[in-house]
Motif scaffolding. Structure first.
Motif, PDB file in Angstrom:
ATOM      1  N   UNK A 197     -19.453   3.354   0.528  1.00 25.64           N
ATOM      2  CA  UNK A 197     -18.650   2.216   0.966  1.00 25.64           C
ATOM      3  C   UNK A 197     -17.150   2.421   0.834  1.00 25.64           C
ATOM      4  N   UNK A 198     -16.735   3.276  -0.107  1.00 25.42           N
ATOM      5  CA  UNK A 198     -15.317   3.363  -0.438  1.00 25.42           C
ATOM      6  C   UNK A 198     -14.770   4.779  -0.359  1.00 25.42           C
ATOM      7  N   UNK A 199     -13.467   4.847  -0.160  1.00 28.70           N
ATOM      8  CA  UNK A 199     -12.704   6.082  -0.317  1.00 28.70           C
ATOM      9  C   UNK A 199     -12.128   6.077  -1.733  1.00 28.70           C
ATOM     10  N   UNK A 200     -12.227   7.173  -2.471  1.00 26.93           N
ATOM     11  CA  UNK A 200     -11.663   7.167  -3.835  1.00 26.93           C
ATOM     12  C   UNK A 200     -10.140   7.165  -3.816  1.00 26.93           C
ATOM     13  N   UNK A 201      -9.550   6.450  -4.759  1.00 28.24           N
ATOM     14  CA  UNK A 201      -8.108   6.490  -4.911  1.00 28.24           C
ATOM     15  C   UNK A 201      -7.676   7.801  -5.533  1.00 28.24           C
ATOM     16  N   UNK A 202      -6.382   8.102  -5.478  1.00 29.93           N
ATOM     17  CA  UNK A 202      -5.898   9.381  -6.005  1.00 29.93           C
ATOM     18  C   UNK A 202      -4.696   9.229  -6.938  1.00 29.93           C
ATOM     19  N   UNK A 203      -4.436   7.997  -7.402  1.00 32.24           N
ATOM     20  CA  UNK A 203      -3.346   7.766  -8.345  1.00 32.24           C
ATOM     21  C   UNK A 203      -3.941   7.317  -9.667  1.00 32.24           C
ATOM     22  N   UNK A 204      -3.927   8.167 -10.695  1.00 32.73           N
ATOM     23  CA  UNK A 204      -4.658   7.844 -11.927  1.00 32.73           C
ATOM     24  C   UNK A 204      -4.009   6.791 -12.807  1.00 32.73           C
ATOM     25  N   UNK A 205      -2.687   6.704 -12.792  1.00 33.87           N
ATOM     26  CA  UNK A 205      -1.994   5.760 -13.679  1.00 33.87           C
ATOM     27  C   UNK A 205      -1.136   4.835 -12.836  1.00 33.87           C
ATOM     28  N   UNK A 226     -17.067  -3.635   4.339  1.00 30.32           N
ATOM     29  CA  UNK A 226     -16.092  -3.262   5.362  1.00 30.32           C
ATOM     30  C   UNK A 226     -15.599  -4.480   6.126  1.00 30.32           C
ATOM     31  N   UNK A 227     -16.507  -5.420   6.394  1.00 33.22           N
ATOM     32  CA  UNK A 227     -16.127  -6.591   7.176  1.00 33.22           C
ATOM     33  C   UNK A 227     -15.178  -7.508   6.419  1.00 33.22           C
ATOM     34  N   UNK A 228     -15.337  -7.590   5.095  1.00 29.55           N
ATOM     35  CA  UNK A 228     -14.524  -8.499   4.285  1.00 29.55           C
ATOM     36  C   UNK A 228     -13.285  -7.842   3.694  1.00 29.55           C
ATOM     37  N   UNK A 229     -13.155  -6.527   3.850  1.00 41.20           N
ATOM     38  CA  UNK A 229     -11.992  -5.826   3.300  1.00 41.20           C
ATOM     39  C   UNK A 229     -10.709  -6.314   3.978  1.00 41.20           C
ATOM     40  N   UNK A 230      -9.656  -6.453   3.177  1.00 42.85           N
ATOM     41  CA  UNK A 230      -8.366  -6.919   3.670  1.00 42.85           C
ATOM     42  C   UNK A 230      -7.261  -5.966   3.228  1.00 42.85           C
TER      43      UNK A 230
END
Length: 266
Positions: free
Chosen positions: A125-133, A58-62
């Motif tokens: 740690x993460x939220x899943x993405x929702x765009x498959x392609x 989280x601290x290093x996320x940009x």
């Protein structure tokens, strides 16, 4: 273009937790890849920060267009090749396991967020993405993006094939004892969906994990054109675009599909 020369940067290369050192290592790898004629350099999952960094994620996320993105764009433009790199992306309060593809002029081409999170660490740690392609065109080649665990689902790779992806780039952080994935599963995915898969893994020990390495470029005929060992390595190989049409003519999996029979599978 009949082929796309692709470089796969296996290993931490930089020091986990040090974005500056990772960027410096990327600059050196881009120089070497360009000298070998590569038009695309792909790194492993979470390349910029390291994978097993705990609360530092989280601290290093940009943001996708943050300071590191500008440095990568400069590296790509200086060496004249596209770069696909893994990093933790911050968007408001959410953090995503992401990969960005920038062009050889440094312009952003595509951003992808990992849709299938693996294990307790990633789900925390993460939220899943929702765009498959997610795709972009590079030198006339349709390049698609997935991340690690995503490629282990046949549906994700088939979706790319149906959308026209010719080279599927997969930044990865695969750990032991799952060596069968690069040895067996990745070539099978390439063959059953008849596209090239550039599978770019981490290597060595990091935190509680020991990454397998074994990065590869698997062709649409299921043949691995190049394979890394278990240490740090810059692997360079050509993705032959003409081979896709030849394989699909010989074994027409995509043409022979009967999707009306599969709708009930969810």
């Amino acid at each position: 273009m009949s082929s796309l020369r692709t470089a796969l940067l296996q290993g931490p290369a930089g020091v986990p937790g040090s974005v500056t050192e990772s960027l410096d290592a990327l600059d050196g790898a881009a120089r070497r890849a360009a000298a070998e004629g590569a038009r695309l350099l792909a790194t492993a999952e979470m390349y910029l920060t390291g994978y097993a960094i705990g609360d530092q994620v989280a601290a290093l996320a940009e943001p996708a267009d943050g300071p590191s993105a500008h440095r990568v764009a400069e590296i790509a433009a200086r060496h004249g090749l596209a770069i696909a790199y893994g990093y933790p992306e911050r968007d408001g309060d959410a953090v995503y396991n992401a990969v960005r593809l920038v062009g050889p002029d440094g312009a952003p081409l595509a951003d992808y967020r990992k849709t299938h999170l693996f294990g307790d660490f990633e789900r925390a740690a993460f939220t899943p993405g929702d765009t498959p392609v997610v795709q972009a065109t590079l030198d006339g080649v349709r390049v698609g993006l997935l991340i690690c665990y995503d490629v282990e689902f046949p549906e994700t790779v088939r979706a790319h094939a149906l959308a026209g992806t010719e080279l599927l780039v997969v930044p990865t952080a695969l750990m032991r004892p799952y060596e069968f994935v690069p040895h067996t599963l990745v070539p099978a995915r390439a063959y059953e969906s008849q596209l090239h898969v550039a599978y770019v893994n981490r290597s060595g020990a990091e935190g509680e994990f020991h990454f397998t390495g074994l990065s590869c470029l698997a062709g649409p005929d299921g043949v691995v054109r190049a394979r890394a060992g278990t240490g740090e390595e810059l692997l360079v190989a050509d993705a032959d675009l003409a081979l896709i049409a030849a394989v699909r003519a010989d074994t027409p999996y995509l043409a022979d599909r009967r999707p009306e029979l599969y709708r009930s599978l969810g």
